[in-house]
Design an enzyme around this catalytic site. Structure first.
Site, PDB file in Angstrom:
ATOM      1  N   TYR A  13       0.832  -1.213   0.000  1.00  0.00           N
ATOM      2  CA  TYR A  13       0.000   0.000   0.000  1.00  0.00           C
ATOM      3  C   TYR A  13       0.866   1.263   0.000  1.00  0.00           C
ATOM      4  CZ  TYR A  13      -3.671   3.164   1.793  1.00  0.00           C
ATOM      5  OH  TYR A  13      -4.552   4.198   1.988  1.00  0.00           O
ATOM      6  N   LYS A  35       0.967   4.132  -2.778  1.00  0.00           N
ATOM      7  CA  LYS A  35       0.630   5.526  -2.453  1.00  0.00           C
ATOM      8  C   LYS A  35       1.804   6.472  -2.698  1.00  0.00           C
ATOM      9  CE  LYS A  35      -3.713   5.341  -1.131  1.00  0.00           C
ATOM     10  NZ  LYS A  35      -4.731   5.746  -2.127  1.00  0.00           N
TER      11      LYS A  35
HETATM   12  P1  NAI Z   1     -13.426   2.522   1.593  1.00  0.00           P
HETATM   13  O1  NAI Z   1     -13.065   1.079   1.560  1.00  0.00           O
HETATM   14  O2  NAI Z   1     -14.579   2.953   2.389  1.00  0.00           O
HETATM   15  O3  NAI Z   1     -13.645   3.075   0.098  1.00  0.00           O
HETATM   16  C1  NAI Z   1     -12.942   2.619  -1.015  1.00  0.00           C
HETATM   17  C2  NAI Z   1     -13.923   2.407  -2.132  1.00  0.00           C
HETATM   18  O4  NAI Z   1     -13.218   2.048  -3.335  1.00  0.00           O
HETATM   19  C3  NAI Z   1     -14.901   1.266  -1.836  1.00  0.00           C
HETATM   20  O5  NAI Z   1     -16.241   1.728  -1.941  1.00  0.00           O
HETATM   21  C4  NAI Z   1     -14.557   0.213  -2.875  1.00  0.00           C
HETATM   22  O6  NAI Z   1     -15.659  -0.569  -3.305  1.00  0.00           O
HETATM   23  C5  NAI Z   1     -13.973   1.045  -4.000  1.00  0.00           C
HETATM   24  N1  NAI Z   1     -13.102   0.258  -4.881  1.00  0.00           N
HETATM   25  C6  NAI Z   1     -12.165  -0.638  -4.504  1.00  0.00           C
HETATM   26  N2  NAI Z   1     -11.579  -1.178  -5.589  1.00  0.00           N
HETATM   27  C7  NAI Z   1     -12.141  -0.595  -6.673  1.00  0.00           C
HETATM   28  C8  NAI Z   1     -11.928  -0.713  -8.075  1.00  0.00           C
HETATM   29  N3  NAI Z   1     -11.026  -1.566  -8.561  1.00  0.00           N
HETATM   30  N4  NAI Z   1     -12.671   0.048  -8.898  1.00  0.00           N
HETATM   31  C9  NAI Z   1     -13.609   0.908  -8.419  1.00  0.00           C
HETATM   32  N5  NAI Z   1     -13.853   1.062  -7.091  1.00  0.00           N
HETATM   33  C10 NAI Z   1     -13.120   0.321  -6.234  1.00  0.00           C
HETATM   34  O7  NAI Z   1     -12.098   3.288   2.054  1.00  0.00           O
HETATM   35  P2  NAI Z   1     -11.804   4.839   2.302  1.00  0.00           P
HETATM   36  O8  NAI Z   1     -11.177   4.948   3.624  1.00  0.00           O
HETATM   37  O9  NAI Z   1     -12.987   5.657   1.996  1.00  0.00           O
HETATM   38  O10 NAI Z   1     -10.650   5.098   1.213  1.00  0.00           O
HETATM   39  C11 NAI Z   1     -10.765   6.024   0.149  1.00  0.00           C
HETATM   40  C12 NAI Z   1      -9.365   6.367  -0.326  1.00  0.00           C
HETATM   41  O11 NAI Z   1      -8.674   7.073   0.702  1.00  0.00           O
HETATM   42  C13 NAI Z   1      -8.506   5.152  -0.677  1.00  0.00           C
HETATM   43  O12 NAI Z   1      -7.688   5.456  -1.790  1.00  0.00           O
HETATM   44  C14 NAI Z   1      -7.642   4.999   0.560  1.00  0.00           C
HETATM   45  O13 NAI Z   1      -6.446   4.305   0.307  1.00  0.00           O
HETATM   46  C15 NAI Z   1      -7.413   6.453   0.911  1.00  0.00           C
HETATM   47  N6  NAI Z   1      -6.978   6.667   2.280  1.00  0.00           N
HETATM   48  C16 NAI Z   1      -7.840   6.472   3.322  1.00  0.00           C
HETATM   49  C17 NAI Z   1      -7.406   6.708   4.611  1.00  0.00           C
HETATM   50  C18 NAI Z   1      -8.323   6.616   5.773  1.00  0.00           C
HETATM   51  O14 NAI Z   1      -7.894   7.005   6.903  1.00  0.00           O
HETATM   52  N7  NAI Z   1      -9.561   6.148   5.624  1.00  0.00           N
HETATM   53  C19 NAI Z   1      -5.998   7.055   4.897  1.00  0.00           C
HETATM   54  C20 NAI Z   1      -5.208   7.293   3.745  1.00  0.00           C
HETATM   55  C21 NAI Z   1      -5.694   7.078   2.482  1.00  0.00           C
END
Ligand code: NAI
Length: 281
Positions: free
Chosen positions: A165, A169
């Protein structure tokens, strides 16, 4: 007047978590939003159209405009279908928020190749593929555009158990920097956010237990800012958000130390002796 009146935005992975908050806020500011989400589990298994459908319906009920899309960001066909989905639904594209993501955490010595490849495919390759498909469409349309990527503290600083990851990133950081330079002539800004928020991705981490002050709603205004004209020509920046705290990540190059030309090349022993001076910011 909304900040994004007349604009068309794509938010990948907006069927839940931070992406959903981005999509809701962008729509409330007048953008027509393509709600892309594969609808898989946290580790990227399976698919389910209901995640994207639900958010698109929520936006429409609130008086906004949205269309669902279920393609994966991780393939060229998926990225093309995402951009085409926005053009078919709303006639053009102006904003791309690369947000989709999955986790396959494991300590480095136990991480297998599939865990590494899958995470790189969704985050890094997905950001590349969607950005390229989007930028080609913007160049064809003319008029410029805005890309908002999603990096992470893990990518910028490193984090135990996240070699795949954090590599993805950190790659998104490099991609943001280079595309911000290359796409400037097409008036496409490319910036990234580094969020910290309680979502299904992070809710089991100890730091989020009993905490309600680190929410996706805190993150969305940063994406809105970078997607709007309030951002101006700013490009290549990493805006970090954790609840009420806004900050920035920057890679620094130290002034360094020079060796006199007539004294030959640096020796390994001299590097050891001058370590502090070489590293001094
Ligand atoms: P989440 O798991 O709630 O949302 C991620 C979404 O991406 C999900 O709805 C999932 O179905 C969708 N997804 C996954 N693979 C996919 C694909 N191949 N094509 C289309 N959609 C796909 O997670 P969250 O926390 O909302 O994460 C959003 C972004 O923020 C991610 O890139 C994550 O790495 C990043 N992030 C989040 C942090 C946090 O504290 N929550 C910290 C740092 C980065």
């Amino acid at each position: 007047m909304g900040l994004l009146d007349g604009k068309v935005a794509i938010v990948t992975g907006s069927g839940g978590g931070i992406g959903r908050a981005h999509a809701m806020l962008l729509a409330s500011e007048g953008a027509k939003v393509l709600i892309n989400d594969l609808g898989g589990t946290r580790d990227g298994a399976g698919n389910d159209a209901s995640a994207a459908n639900q958010v698109a319906e929520e936006i429409k009920k609130a008086g906004g405009q949205a269309a669902p899309n279920y393609a994966s960001v991780a393939t060229a066909e998926g990225a093309a279908a995402i951009v085409k989905g926005a053009v078919d639904a709303f006639g053009k594209v102006d904003i791309l928020v690369n947000n989709a993501g999955i986790l396959r955490d494991k300590s480095f010595l136990k991480m297998d190749e599939a865990m590494f490849d899958t995470v790189i495919a969704v985050h890094l390759k997905g950001t590349y593929l969607c950005s390229q498909a989007f930028a080609k469409q913007v160049v064809t349309q003319g008029g410029g555009g805005r890309i908002v990527n999603t990096t992470s503290v893990s990518g910028m600083l490193g984090n135990f158990g996240q070699a795949n990851y954090s590599a993805a990133k950190a790659g998104i950081y490099g991609l943001t920097r280079t595309t911000s330079i290359e796409l400037q002539k097409h008036r496409i800004t490319v910036n990234a956010i580094a969020p910290i928020a309680k979502t299904r991705m992070t809710e089991d981490l100890p730091m989020f237990q009993g905490i309600d002050t680190l929410t996706p709603a805190h993150i969305a205004p940063a994406a809105l800012f970078l997607a709007s004209d309030l951002c101006g020509d700013r490009t290549g920046h990493i805006l970090a958000v954790a609840g009420a705290r806004l900050y920035a990540f920057k890679v620094i190059e130290t002034p360094g130390k020079f060796k006199d030309a007539d004294k030959g090349v640096w020796t390994a022993k001299e590097i050891a002796e001058n370590w502090e001076a070489i590293n001094k910011a």
